[in-house]
Design an enzyme around this catalytic site. Structure first.
Site, PDB file in Angstrom:
ATOM      1  N   LEU A   2       7.236 -32.890 -44.541  1.00 12.41           N
ATOM      2  CA  LEU A   2       6.754 -34.002 -43.710  1.00 12.41           C
ATOM      3  C   LEU A   2       7.358 -33.969 -42.316  1.00 12.41           C
ATOM      4  O   LEU A   2       6.757 -34.427 -41.357  1.00 12.41           O
ATOM      5  CB  LEU A   2       7.089 -35.346 -44.375  1.00 12.41           C
ATOM      6  N   GLY A   3       8.573 -33.471 -42.225  1.00 18.32           N
ATOM      7  CA  GLY A   3       9.224 -33.428 -40.918  1.00 18.32           C
ATOM      8  C   GLY A   3      10.629 -32.879 -41.024  1.00 18.32           C
ATOM      9  O   GLY A   3      11.180 -32.740 -42.118  1.00 18.32           O
ATOM     10  N   GLY A  26      14.590 -33.161 -39.231  1.00 20.26           N
ATOM     11  CA  GLY A  26      15.467 -33.893 -38.326  1.00 20.26           C
ATOM     12  C   GLY A  26      16.620 -32.988 -37.952  1.00 20.26           C
ATOM     13  O   GLY A  26      16.596 -31.790 -38.261  1.00 20.26           O
ATOM     14  N   PHE A  82      19.589 -32.878 -39.192  1.00 24.84           N
ATOM     15  CA  PHE A  82      20.368 -32.433 -40.339  1.00 24.84           C
ATOM     16  C   PHE A  82      19.529 -32.151 -41.569  1.00 24.84           C
ATOM     17  O   PHE A  82      20.012 -31.592 -42.530  1.00 24.84           O
ATOM     18  CB  PHE A  82      21.369 -33.529 -40.741  1.00 24.84           C
ATOM     19  N   ALA A  83      18.290 -32.636 -41.548  1.00 30.75           N
ATOM     20  CA  ALA A  83      17.552 -32.699 -42.806  1.00 30.75           C
ATOM     21  C   ALA A  83      16.113 -32.229 -42.696  1.00 30.75           C
ATOM     22  O   ALA A  83      15.541 -32.177 -41.614  1.00 30.75           O
ATOM     23  CB  ALA A  83      17.558 -34.142 -43.290  1.00 30.75           C
ATOM     24  N   LYS A  84      15.577 -31.881 -43.863  1.00 31.93           N
ATOM     25  CA  LYS A  84      14.135 -31.662 -43.964  1.00 31.93           C
ATOM     26  C   LYS A  84      13.595 -32.733 -44.886  1.00 31.93           C
ATOM     27  O   LYS A  84      14.253 -33.092 -45.862  1.00 31.93           O
ATOM     28  CB  LYS A  84      13.841 -30.292 -44.561  1.00 31.93           C
ATOM     29  N   ASP A 115      19.455 -46.631 -32.813  1.00 35.41           N
ATOM     30  CA  ASP A 115      18.669 -45.427 -32.514  1.00 35.41           C
ATOM     31  C   ASP A 115      17.173 -45.733 -32.637  1.00 35.41           C
ATOM     32  O   ASP A 115      16.416 -44.918 -33.160  1.00 35.41           O
ATOM     33  CB  ASP A 115      19.084 -44.277 -33.441  1.00 35.41           C
TER      34      ASP A 115
HETATM   35  P1  ADP Z   1      17.228 -36.977 -39.177  1.00 33.52           P
HETATM   36  O1  ADP Z   1      18.087 -38.130 -39.576  1.00 33.52           O
HETATM   37  O2  ADP Z   1      17.809 -35.660 -39.603  1.00 33.52           O
HETATM   38  O3  ADP Z   1      16.795 -37.018 -37.736  1.00 33.52           O
HETATM   39  P2  ADP Z   1      14.775 -38.263 -40.003  1.00 33.52           P
HETATM   40  O4  ADP Z   1      15.132 -39.353 -40.938  1.00 33.52           O
HETATM   41  O5  ADP Z   1      14.469 -38.675 -38.591  1.00 33.52           O
HETATM   42  O6  ADP Z   1      15.873 -37.121 -40.031  1.00 33.52           O
HETATM   43  O7  ADP Z   1      13.523 -37.476 -40.599  1.00 33.52           O
HETATM   44  C1  ADP Z   1      12.989 -36.310 -39.991  1.00 33.52           C
HETATM   45  C2  ADP Z   1      11.468 -36.364 -39.968  1.00 33.52           C
HETATM   46  O8  ADP Z   1      10.947 -36.432 -41.295  1.00 33.52           O
HETATM   47  C3  ADP Z   1      10.896 -37.590 -39.262  1.00 33.52           C
HETATM   48  O9  ADP Z   1      10.741 -37.388 -37.896  1.00 33.52           O
HETATM   49  C4  ADP Z   1       9.556 -37.776 -39.976  1.00 33.52           C
HETATM   50  O10 ADP Z   1       8.570 -36.956 -39.388  1.00 33.52           O
HETATM   51  C5  ADP Z   1       9.826 -37.298 -41.375  1.00 33.52           C
HETATM   52  N1  ADP Z   1      10.136 -38.428 -42.285  1.00 33.52           N
HETATM   53  C6  ADP Z   1      11.340 -39.017 -42.461  1.00 33.52           C
HETATM   54  N2  ADP Z   1      11.288 -40.005 -43.369  1.00 33.52           N
HETATM   55  C7  ADP Z   1      10.008 -40.063 -43.787  1.00 33.52           C
HETATM   56  C8  ADP Z   1       9.287 -40.890 -44.743  1.00 33.52           C
HETATM   57  N3  ADP Z   1       9.904 -41.853 -45.416  1.00 33.52           N
HETATM   58  N4  ADP Z   1       7.966 -40.654 -44.930  1.00 33.52           N
HETATM   59  C9  ADP Z   1       7.343 -39.679 -44.215  1.00 33.52           C
HETATM   60  N5  ADP Z   1       7.945 -38.877 -43.323  1.00 33.52           N
HETATM   61  C10 ADP Z   1       9.260 -39.056 -43.095  1.00 33.52           C
END
Ligand code: ADP
Length: 321
Positions: free
Chosen positions: A50-51, A53, A55-57, A167
């Protein structure tokens, strides 16, 4: 490991992996009691990415027990070697799990195994506001009112619980199936012990960061709830105009522009009420910014607000009947 009470519930996740194949089976064993030996096994089918970040996928998953869909945030433990990163994840979980509100992406569960930490979340089907604005370029004021009121509701809930998100930005405003806002990513959030306590740590994303956060070290005054109001001002401007007010070619110039409060509204594009509301939120002195209740009763919100948005808004401007 992350030694928090909430994190002890689960022992292992097998075959989750990070393989690039589109679907894979994840078997998650929940330990029934923190020190007990009974297990319940939950199976999830991991779907598309889905995305990503810092630190994470984040992947879509389907529970094979209930057929319900979720998002799962996978954080490799290799990314948590530094204590700051571990601290960030711990704070994120500790705060996020208490935030239950219609416009906050719901935290469901935490699991960990040898290689990864996993956060199970409510699934938001329509990416974030960032992608929406990229596709649409900018939103109508009707849509902006619809979204801003939901953001104000979510942030009021956080502030009442003494939590500052710190944030708020387009990329952390997820959209569910019905195009309702789900605020996510509590990685930089903080909970104050008393509402007049101040925070000194610098955090936030350059375009959305409040001047008192940039200035924090110099003036030793710290920052509080009003930093979220500032970011909401940046969000509201960006929805209507299509680009952030203090955007610049480099971070240093963005900070300089924020500190000088140097921004303007493009000619003929923004209504008087919208300008008024945005300018009140983007005041350098945090004490001058409106309270969330004052925002709600601003004349900007007395004009037409749709009850729901048609799905076509994702790609094109709505045509109101
Ligand atoms: P990080 O804390 O590493 O920045 P995020 O929480 O922002 O990670 O998540 C990274 C990406 O994953 C987001 O930009 C979004 O596109 C996707 N994402 C995160 N949480 C959800 C969710 N609950 N449902 C759908 N997509 C999500």
């Amino acid at each position: 490991t992350l030694n928090q009470p909430s994190l002890k519930k689960t022992t292992s996740v097998s075959s989750a992996g990070e393989s690039s194949s589109s679907e894979s089976l994840m078997i998650i064993e929940h330990r029934k009691r923190p020190c007990g030996d009974g297990f319940t096994v939950h199976k999830y089918l991991r779907g598309k990415l889905l995305g990503k970040g810092g630190f994470a996928k984040v992947y879509k998953v389907t529970s094979l027990d209930t057929n319900k869909e979720y998002a799962i945030k996978i954080v490799p433990k290799a990314n948590l070697v530094k204590s700051r990163a571990r601290q960030k994840l711990q704070t994120e979980i500790k705060i996020h799990r208490t935030m239950k509100h219609a416009n906050i992406c719901e935290y469901k569960h935490f699991f960990e195994d040898k290689t990864n930490c996993y956060i199970l979340l409510e699934l938001c089907h329509n990416q974030s506001m960032n992608e929406m604005i990229k596709r649409r370029k900018y939103l109508t004021e009707e849509e902006t009112r619809f979204f801003m009121l939901q953001i104000v509701d979510a942030v009021s809930f956080m502030h009442e619980a003494n939590v500052i998100h710190r944030d708020l930005k387009l990329g952390n405003l997820f959209l569910n199936k019905h195009l309702n806002i789900k605020v996510g990513d509590f990685g930089l959030a903080t909970r104050l012990d008393t509402s007049d306590e101040k925070r000194k740590t610098i955090c936030g994303t350059p375009n959305y960061i409040a001047p008192e956060v940039i200035n924090g070290d110099k003036e030793k005054r710290g920052h509080s709830f009003e930093v979220d109001t500032w970011s909401m001002g940046v969000i509201c401007y960006t929805m209507i105009v299509g680009k952030p007010p203090y955007e610049s070619t480099d971070v240093k110039s963005t900070y300089r522009r924020i500190l000088a409060n140097e921004y303007s509204f493009p000619e003929g594009k923004v209504s008087c009420h919208a300008r008024e509301l945005i300018s009140s939120m983007l005041q350098t002195d945090p004490k001058m910014r409106p309270t969330l209740d004052a925002m709600r009763s601003h004349p900007f919100f007395s004009e037409r607000i749709p009850n729901a948005l048609p799905h076509s808004c994702i790609v094109s401007q709505p045509i109101w009947a």
